[in-house]
Each structure stands twice: as C-alpha cells, then as structure tokens.
Design an enzyme around this catalytic site. Structure first.
Site, PDB file in Angstrom:
ATOM      1  N   LYS A  14      51.285  38.438  39.583  1.00  0.00           N
ATOM      2  CA  LYS A  14      51.468  38.729  38.138  1.00  0.00           C
ATOM      3  C   LYS A  14      52.251  40.027  37.936  1.00  0.00           C
ATOM      4  O   LYS A  14      53.167  40.076  37.128  1.00  0.00           O
ATOM      5  CB  LYS A  14      50.099  38.883  37.442  1.00  0.00           C
ATOM      6  CG  LYS A  14      49.208  37.670  37.506  1.00  0.00           C
ATOM      7  CD  LYS A  14      47.955  37.862  36.666  1.00  0.00           C
ATOM      8  CE  LYS A  14      47.019  38.953  37.145  1.00  0.00           C
ATOM      9  NZ  LYS A  14      46.252  38.620  38.375  1.00  0.00           N
ATOM     10  N   ARG A  90      41.690  37.360  29.211  1.00  0.00           N
ATOM     11  CA  ARG A  90      41.038  36.831  30.405  1.00  0.00           C
ATOM     12  C   ARG A  90      39.858  35.923  30.067  1.00  0.00           C
ATOM     13  O   ARG A  90      39.397  35.160  30.913  1.00  0.00           O
ATOM     14  CB  ARG A  90      40.551  38.060  31.167  1.00  0.00           C
ATOM     15  CG  ARG A  90      40.215  37.882  32.574  1.00  0.00           C
ATOM     16  CD  ARG A  90      39.672  39.222  33.063  1.00  0.00           C
ATOM     17  NE  ARG A  90      38.612  38.985  33.989  1.00  0.00           N
ATOM     18  CZ  ARG A  90      38.738  39.129  35.302  1.00  0.00           C
ATOM     19  NH1 ARG A  90      39.861  39.540  35.812  1.00  0.00           N
ATOM     20  NH2 ARG A  90      37.729  38.878  36.083  1.00  0.00           N
ATOM     21  N   ARG A 129      47.089  44.311  51.267  1.00  0.00           N
ATOM     22  CA  ARG A 129      47.766  44.903  50.109  1.00  0.00           C
ATOM     23  C   ARG A 129      47.256  46.309  49.807  1.00  0.00           C
ATOM     24  O   ARG A 129      46.063  46.562  49.834  1.00  0.00           O
ATOM     25  CB  ARG A 129      47.556  44.023  48.867  1.00  0.00           C
ATOM     26  CG  ARG A 129      48.253  44.581  47.633  1.00  0.00           C
ATOM     27  CD  ARG A 129      48.132  43.640  46.457  1.00  0.00           C
ATOM     28  NE  ARG A 129      46.833  43.742  45.794  1.00  0.00           N
ATOM     29  CZ  ARG A 129      46.552  43.173  44.626  1.00  0.00           C
ATOM     30  NH1 ARG A 129      47.470  42.429  44.024  1.00  0.00           N
ATOM     31  NH2 ARG A 129      45.360  43.294  44.084  1.00  0.00           N
ATOM     32  N   ARG A 161      42.737  48.018  46.215  1.00  0.00           N
ATOM     33  CA  ARG A 161      41.938  47.613  45.063  1.00  0.00           C
ATOM     34  C   ARG A 161      40.629  47.008  45.539  1.00  0.00           C
ATOM     35  O   ARG A 161      40.535  46.507  46.657  1.00  0.00           O
ATOM     36  CB  ARG A 161      42.712  46.619  44.207  1.00  0.00           C
ATOM     37  CG  ARG A 161      43.866  47.328  43.543  1.00  0.00           C
ATOM     38  CD  ARG A 161      44.547  46.438  42.553  1.00  0.00           C
ATOM     39  NE  ARG A 161      45.671  47.146  41.969  1.00  0.00           N
ATOM     40  CZ  ARG A 161      46.674  46.550  41.366  1.00  0.00           C
ATOM     41  NH1 ARG A 161      46.691  45.235  41.275  1.00  0.00           N
ATOM     42  NH2 ARG A 161      47.649  47.250  40.847  1.00  0.00           N
ATOM     43  N   ARG A 173      36.327  36.660  43.618  1.00  0.00           N
ATOM     44  CA  ARG A 173      37.191  37.083  42.494  1.00  0.00           C
ATOM     45  C   ARG A 173      38.024  35.915  41.983  1.00  0.00           C
ATOM     46  O   ARG A 173      38.257  35.773  40.779  1.00  0.00           O
ATOM     47  CB  ARG A 173      38.109  38.227  42.938  1.00  0.00           C
ATOM     48  CG  ARG A 173      37.417  39.587  42.896  1.00  0.00           C
ATOM     49  CD  ARG A 173      38.214  40.683  43.579  1.00  0.00           C
ATOM     50  NE  ARG A 173      39.583  40.788  43.122  1.00  0.00           N
ATOM     51  CZ  ARG A 173      40.512  41.531  43.738  1.00  0.00           C
ATOM     52  NH1 ARG A 173      40.209  42.219  44.818  1.00  0.00           N
ATOM     53  NH2 ARG A 173      41.737  41.582  43.277  1.00  0.00           N
TER      54      ARG A 173
END
Ligand code: AMP
Length: 216
Positions: A14, A90, A129, A161, A173
């Site tokens: 995103k 969301r 990441r 994160r 998640r």
C-alpha cells in the site's frame, strides 16, 4: 476535493503504491498506520494510549481514530484537498463516518483500491522488512539486522513494525484485516468504487494499472 483510498493486508505494498500515485497525481499521502506511529511518540495521554495499542498489536478503537483522522484530513477545506488515504477506512464504521464527513463537505471518495497478495508472498516480504521512522520508506534486509543502518532517503532511524519478522503474528494481522476490512471492501464494491490490483506484480505495473482504472 479529490480523495482516493488504498486498502490491503500487511505487505501488499500500500505504501509503495501510495508514493507512486501521490507523485503522479499530486496528492497528499495520509497513512493512518504512520499517523498512529507518529502520535504514539507524543508525550501525552493520547500518545500513551496509542503506544499501548501499538505495543499490543491491537487496532485502536474507532472512537480514538476517527477524531485524529478527520482532524488531519481537514475535510472542510484546508491543505488536504487532494488526499490519498492509506489503510483507511479499515472498519465499516470508519467507512460510514468518512462518507458522512465527505458528504457534509459536498465530496465523495473517487475510488478505493484493494491491493491483494498471497499469504506466502506477504510473509516473504515482511519477514525482512524495516521501515524508516521518519519517512516510512521500506527496506529489505534478508541477511541480518539493519540496526546500524540509516534511511538512505532521509537519514532517519530504521525500525521493525510490530510483528514483522514473526510468521504467526503476520498471519494473525492478515486475518484481522479480512475480518475488519472485508465488509469495507464489500461496501465499496456495492457502490461501484472498488478497483482490485494484484500486489504481486512489479510496483510500476501496479501503479500503471491503478492509473488506468482512474482514467476508465
Ligand atoms: P499499517 O501501517 O497500515 O500496517 O498499520 C499499522 C497498524 O496501525 C495496524 O496494524 C493497526 O493497528 C493500526 N491502524 C492503521 N490504520 C488503522 C485504522 N484505519 N484504524 C485502526 N487502526 C489502524
């Protein structure tokens, strides 16, 4: 006012698509994940509340999110006339509150992009990441740690994160995304606003497809 939204599970790309579209269309990028991480660094009761949710990996409740998003969005004019929402709305309640706020400003979402990706590819991306805490640029370090490396774009510190690097948390998640945001995708599909994009394609191709959908 011109408003777009990008939704997708963690690792779909995103943020990357958002950067391409903002550059191509001269939009302001509003990522609610980045906004929450910024607010969580505030020394205030609100900052402490957001820190708690982020540390536990729980999405803050809509009552806490909506005021800060609408305040930042400045729906009734201000600097965010052309905005790209990343990770928002969301939940169905957020979508309805956003529509009501846009309606009151005589505006509407132009398009909602849903970027989809297989669980395997998302996990492969997120395991390694790291993100810049200042500009949110993302980096992949498959062979170790990025502790002592800075962001090559702005010099900011890199961080992981919550849950990136842990396949169980990443799967949880992803499930939360489908539980909470699945109804939002249906909501915009019914209104003819949803555009679906394959997040596994090269990033330039994903953004070209998004631009084509906007031009259609
Ligand atoms: P992201 O950077 O989009 O992956 O978001 C990181 C985290 O911020 C999510 O896992 C949620 O806990 C929270 N978050 C982001 N956007 C929202 C939203 N619109 N509503 C509630 N929580 C959000």
């Amino acid at each position: 006012m011109y408003t777009l939204s990008i939704l997708g599970p963690p690792g779909a790309g995103k943020g990357t698509l958002a950067r391409h579209l903002c550059a191509a269309l001269d939009l302001t990028h509003l990522s609610t994940g980045d906004l929450l991480r910024r607010l969580a660094r505030e020394e205030s009761p609100r900052g402490a509340a957001f820190r708690h949710y982020i540390a536990e990996g729980i999405a803050p409740p809509d009552e806490l999110i909506m005021p800060v998003v609408l305040e930042t969005l400045a729906v009734c004019g201000g600097p965010y006339e052309r905005v790209l929402l990343d990770g928002f709305p969301r939940t169905l309640a957020q979508a309805q509150a956003l529509d009501a706020a846009l309606d009151a400003a005589n505006a509407a979402l132009a398009r909602v992009f849903y970027v989809y990706i297989s669980p395997q590819e998302a996990i492969a991306r997120l395991l390694y990441r790291w993100n810049c805490i200042q500009c949110a640029a993302s980096y992949t370090f498959p062979n170790g740690t990025a502790e002592d490396q800075g962001c090559t774009r702005c010099g900011g510190k890199l961080e992981r994160r919550w849950g990136d690097g842990n396949p169980d948390i990443l799967n949880a998640r992803r499930q939360v995304f489908y539980d909470d945001t699945g109804p939002v995708l249906d909501y915009y599909e019914r209104r003819g606003k949803l555009g679906q994009l394959n997040g596994e394609l090269p990033e330039a191709e994903v953004s070209a497809l998004a631009l084509n959908l906007l031009a259609a």
